[in-house]
Write an enzyme that holds these catalytic residues in place. Structure first.
Site, mmCIF file in Angstrom:
data_model
loop_
_atom_site.group_PDB
_atom_site.id
_atom_site.type_symbol
_atom_site.label_atom_id
_atom_site.label_comp_id
_atom_site.label_asym_id
_atom_site.label_seq_id
_atom_site.Cartn_x
_atom_site.Cartn_y
_atom_site.Cartn_z
ATOM 1 C CE1 TYR A 123 -22.148 60.368 -20.545
ATOM 2 C CE2 TYR A 123 -22.924 60.019 -22.786
ATOM 3 C CZ TYR A 123 -22.728 59.558 -21.499
ATOM 4 O OH TYR A 123 -23.109 58.288 -21.161
ATOM 5 C CD GLU A 156 -18.181 55.161 -9.497
ATOM 6 O OE1 GLU A 156 -19.379 55.095 -9.828
ATOM 7 O OE2 GLU A 156 -17.556 54.200 -9.005
ATOM 8 C CB ALA A 214 -19.356 51.214 -20.167
ATOM 9 N N PRO A 220 -13.456 54.470 -20.748
ATOM 10 C CG PRO A 220 -14.747 52.525 -20.863
ATOM 11 C CD PRO A 220 -13.815 53.283 -19.968
ATOM 12 C CG ASN A 221 -16.999 54.909 -25.370
ATOM 13 O OD1 ASN A 221 -16.464 54.756 -26.459
ATOM 14 N ND2 ASN A 221 -17.649 53.939 -24.745
ATOM 15 N NE ARG A 266 -21.010 57.589 -25.383
ATOM 16 C CZ ARG A 266 -20.929 57.190 -24.125
ATOM 17 N NH1 ARG A 266 -19.975 57.651 -23.334
ATOM 18 N NH2 ARG A 266 -21.778 56.328 -23.662
#
Length: 147
Positions: free
Chosen positions: A23, A98, A77, A10-11, A18
């Site tokens: 980021y 990850e 998130a 998400p996002n 953003r």
């Protein structure tokens, strides 16, 4: 040739817009284009995918068993609370790295804990979008060593 799924949660479709101080200013499309440029160097095919929906990410993880040799995952998130994504990772026999763009350990306390990291091959945090390139290299090495 090995095939890697780069799965963004998400996002991450908002990269470049953003919170650019955290980021960066590059878009998800630029990230994906840059990752595709690594294919020849690492002898891999990179297949990017992004979704804001937990179930879609879980379905993609499940289907990865039959399609991919490795996964690079930025769960966004969901990292901090999605036991469903954690269980999806644990249920597949595909190594997962990850990745987080920011150093989550230097940010708000709720970001310090990853429920997904314990079922991955490893975690890369804090190197911006370069972390994805590091993940491609790490995943290729991990698979080639047969770990």
């Amino acid at each position: 040739m090995k095939k890697f799924l780069v799965l963004n949660g998400p996002n991450l479709n908002m990269l470049g817009k953003r919170e650019p101080k955290i980021y960066g200013k590059q878009s998800l499309e630029v990230l994906e284009e840059n990752l595709k440029k690594l294919e020849n160097s690492f002898q891999v095919v990179i297949d990017p995918f992004q979704s804001n929906h937990e179930g879609v990410l879980i379905d993609k993880l499940h289907s990865a068993m039959n399609e991919y040799d490795g996964i690079i995952l930025n769960p966004g998130a969901f990292t901090h609370y999605s036991y469903a994504i954690r269980d999806a990772i644990a249920s597949i026999d595909v190594p997962v790295i990850e990745v987080h763009i920011s150093n989550v350990h230097a940010r708000e306390e709720f970001r310090h804990k990853s429920v997904t990291a314990p079922v991955t091959a490893g975690q890369i945090v804090g190197f911006g979008l370069f972390g994805y390139e590091l993940a491609v290299k790490a995943l290729a090495e991990y698979i080639n060593r047969g770990e």
